[in-house]
Enzyme design. Structure first.
Site, PDB file in Angstrom:
ATOM      1  N   GLU A 114      47.886  35.351  67.878  1.00 19.92           N
ATOM      2  CA  GLU A 114      46.497  35.168  67.466  1.00 19.92           C
ATOM      3  C   GLU A 114      45.567  36.030  68.323  1.00 19.92           C
ATOM      4  O   GLU A 114      44.627  36.651  67.807  1.00 19.92           O
ATOM      5  CB  GLU A 114      46.114  33.689  67.563  1.00 19.92           C
ATOM      6  CG  GLU A 114      46.859  32.811  66.560  1.00 19.92           C
ATOM      7  CD  GLU A 114      46.359  31.390  66.551  1.00 19.92           C
ATOM      8  OE1 GLU A 114      45.605  31.018  65.633  1.00 19.92           O
ATOM      9  OE2 GLU A 114      46.730  30.630  67.477  1.00 19.92           O
ATOM     10  N   GLU A 134      54.811  27.401  65.323  1.00 21.70           N
ATOM     11  CA  GLU A 134      54.036  26.178  65.111  1.00 21.70           C
ATOM     12  C   GLU A 134      54.661  25.270  64.048  1.00 21.70           C
ATOM     13  O   GLU A 134      54.606  24.041  64.149  1.00 21.70           O
ATOM     14  CB  GLU A 134      52.595  26.526  64.714  1.00 21.70           C
ATOM     15  CG  GLU A 134      51.734  27.055  65.856  1.00 21.70           C
ATOM     16  CD  GLU A 134      51.895  28.543  66.093  1.00 21.70           C
ATOM     17  OE1 GLU A 134      51.128  29.091  66.905  1.00 21.70           O
ATOM     18  OE2 GLU A 134      52.804  29.169  65.485  1.00 21.70           O
TER      19      GLU A 134
END
Length: 260
Positions: A114, A134
């Site tokens: 990210e 995730e």
């Protein structure tokens, strides 16, 4: 500019490039809240001399993602506010004062990807690998990854990474768009600094347009994008430095583009 887990140094004759290095190598540079807030503050307060930046990670890894030891129980409201804090911090990277080059190596995982996706150019060395674990951990990206990463590789590839835990190696990452440059192991920082020094030579308004206008134009309907482009082009070419550079080119004092 001081932070216990972030080192900042300056490169170039005029200190025009800031190298911002994550300094949590013992945790593979996992992102704590303090580290994220430190990045926000540093990018908001870069010295006026800085015209480009490099983000690097100390040790063998760029960033292995969120520091899961900080992932305590939050209710929905707290979770939203925590995610929005990350959004604001990485917005300062993407839409701050200067172009940002990421020097990637080792793990670029979860929140590390990210962060990398918020930079404008990504240089990976051959040790780099990318993952979004995730999905297997029962959580979802919260640092802007669901917006930025699909714009690099497409929603289907991002979903595959989260559904299956797929890991992309450096060569595959360059092929699908996770990096723009691929260099031998250990050379990502040198290449990133080389690019940042070159970027810092550009006219400031051109760099501003590339940071702030280009991504917005890309999201606009074509007729609106073309109008925004026309306005930005008029602003950029009216700057004194742009006029000087054009005069230098017309007078034969500026280098021409060549294939070398």
């Amino acid at each position: 500019m001081n932070h216990k887990e972030i080192a900042v140094e300056f490169r170039g004759d005029a200190q025009q490039v800031a190298v911002i290095r994550l300094m949590r190598s013992v945790k593979r540079n996992a992102l704590s809240d303090g580290l994220v807030l430190g990045l926000r503050d540093i990018f908001m307060n870069l010295p006026a001399s800085v015209r480009a930046a490099v983000v690097d990670g100390d040790g063998p890894h760029f960033c292995a993602g969120l520091d899961l030891s900080e992932l305590g129980e939050r209710d929905a409201s707290q979770g939203v506010l925590h995610s929005r804090m990350w959004h604001e911090a990485l917005r300062q990277v993407q839409f701050g004062a200067v172009p940002v080059v990421a020097a990637l190596h080792g793990a670029v995982v979860g929140g590390g990807l990210e962060l990398a996706s918020a930079c404008h150019i990504r240089v990976a060395d051959s040790s780099t690998f990318y993952a979004l674990p995730e999905g297997s951990r029962g959580i979802f990206v919260g640092g802007g990854g669901s917006v930025r990463i699909p714009r690099l590789i497409g929603a289907a590839r991002m979903a595959d990474m989260m559904f299956t835990g797929r890991v992309y190696k450096a060569e595959e990452g360059e092929r699908i768009g996770l990096s723009q440059y691929l260099v031998p192991e250990g050379q990502a920082l040198d290449k990133a600094v080389e690019l940042a020094l070159r970027i810092a030579e550009n006219a400031p308004m051109t760099n501003y347009a590339l940071v702030h206008a280009l991504p917005r134009i890309a999201e606009q309907p074509s007729d609106q994008g073309l109008m925004t482009e026309a306005l930005m082009a008029a602003v950029a070419q009216s700057a004194p430095e742009a006029k000087f550079r054009l005069q230098e080119f017309l007078a034969g004092r500026a280098a021409k583009v060549s294939k070398d």
